[in-house]
Design an enzyme around this catalytic site. Sequence first.
Site, PDB file in Angstrom:
ATOM      1  N   GLY A   1       0.822  -1.208   0.000  1.00 14.59           N
ATOM      2  CA  GLY A   1       0.000   0.000   0.000  1.00 14.59           C
ATOM      3  C   GLY A   1       0.853   1.254   0.000  1.00 14.59           C
TER       4      GLY A   1
ATOM      5  N   ALA B   1       7.485   4.986   5.361  1.00 17.24           N
ATOM      6  CA  ALA B   1       7.862   4.742   6.759  1.00 17.24           C
ATOM      7  C   ALA B   1       7.934   6.030   7.562  1.00 17.24           C
ATOM      8  CB  ALA B   1       9.219   4.029   6.794  1.00 17.24           C
TER       9      ALA B   1
ATOM     10  N   LYS C   1       4.981  -0.835  -9.418  1.00 20.72           N
ATOM     11  CA  LYS C   1       4.901   0.620  -9.235  1.00 20.72           C
ATOM     12  C   LYS C   1       6.274   1.233  -8.983  1.00 20.72           C
ATOM     13  CE  LYS C   1       5.598   0.458  -4.672  1.00 20.72           C
ATOM     14  NZ  LYS C   1       6.608   1.204  -3.875  1.00 20.72           N
TER      15      LYS C   1
ATOM     16  N   ASP D   1      -0.511   3.043  -4.082  1.00 23.84           N
ATOM     17  CA  ASP D   1       0.938   2.956  -3.891  1.00 23.84           C
ATOM     18  C   ASP D   1       1.686   3.646  -5.022  1.00 23.84           C
ATOM     19  OD1 ASP D   1       3.187   2.267  -2.510  1.00 23.84           O
ATOM     20  OD2 ASP D   1       3.101   0.131  -2.953  1.00 23.84           O
TER      21      ASP D   1
ATOM     22  N   ASN E   1      12.565   5.200  -4.855  1.00 29.82           N
ATOM     23  CA  ASN E   1      12.566   4.942  -6.287  1.00 29.82           C
ATOM     24  C   ASN E   1      12.420   6.223  -7.090  1.00 29.82           C
ATOM     25  OD1 ASN E   1      12.466   1.787  -6.768  1.00 29.82           O
ATOM     26  ND2 ASN E   1      11.243   2.209  -4.944  1.00 29.82           N
TER      27      ASN E   1
ATOM     28  N   VAL F   1      18.156   0.184  -0.178  1.00 26.38           N
ATOM     29  CA  VAL F   1      17.809  -0.606  -1.359  1.00 26.38           C
ATOM     30  C   VAL F   1      16.741   0.106  -2.190  1.00 26.38           C
ATOM     31  CG1 VAL F   1      16.832  -2.782  -2.172  1.00 26.38           C
ATOM     32  CG2 VAL F   1      18.434  -2.771  -0.245  1.00 26.38           C
TER      33      VAL F   1
END
Length: 321
Positions: free
Chosen positions: A127, A131, A182, A235, A247, A266
């Site tokens: 979703g 964080a 996504k 998302d 990203n 990452v």
Amino acid sequence: MSGLPVLGAGGWGTALAISAARTGRARLWARRAAFAGQLATSRVNAEYLPGVTLPESVSVTADLSTAIRDADFALVVVPSVGVPDLLAQLPRQLGVVLCAKGLAPDGGRLTELAREMGFGRVAVLSGPNHAEEIARGLPAATVVASHDEPLALAVQSALMTPSLRVYTSSDEMGVELGGVLKNVIALAAGMVDGLNLGDNAKAALITRGLREMQRYLVALGAHEDTVYGLSGLGDLVATATSRHSRNRAAGEAIARGEHPGQGGKVVEGLRTAGLMEDWATAHGHDLPIVRAVARVTRGEWGPEQGIASLMERGAKPERHG
């Protein structure tokens, strides 16, 4: 020690532990003993989630057996490449909730990998969940999907708080893969930002990216409603537009000619782009944004050439384009 096991002390794992502890207790497992000790002492994850304090209801350990003792299920919150090694250390009767938005090392789904390794109770969490915001208690929603309805309901009960709404779904594949694809579209959105191409370009990119997600997910048998739910459209919007998105920021860095990594964190979309391109080629599906991102991230094209490849495609009707 009691509470919900959260396996992985990166930013997302830390945020989930903090969120769960608002209505109960959580056990946060960190792979490195020194890091676990620092977290337990300072109560701040300065490396991955600075500025947020761990409540006393979150215990920290580097001992995996301690983290999962007497637990019915655990949240697996490590990057996708680390999931196989962690699963190999867990008892097979434990329910596992996969929270990484990436693919297994061989390009398959992490839920499939877990079942191949002998886990009978598997779920996936996805979703629009940055964080940084969830850790601070800002309003958010997420979805847990599983073929095991009792497990999904148990996860929903454990994670639901006044600031985090948790929905359930039976479309495990759609929820899992929406969170994967996504990331690739968000890389492209970041390139649009890095090239200063404007809001119109970014809106078009996100919209056409959603269309690629729909093609991919429905072709694999996912429910179309999932594409327009929290793990799909929700998302995608968050990851393609937010300043918190790794990203999107990685795509922006690529467009500026910089290295896309951010302090060792990452960026799942960098690996996923090539895997999705391979799938589209093998199955005869047209995913032009995925193809452009894969070629840019491999260094075959520059970002400008990637954008041009999308703008110079032949004219088509929108519905079937």
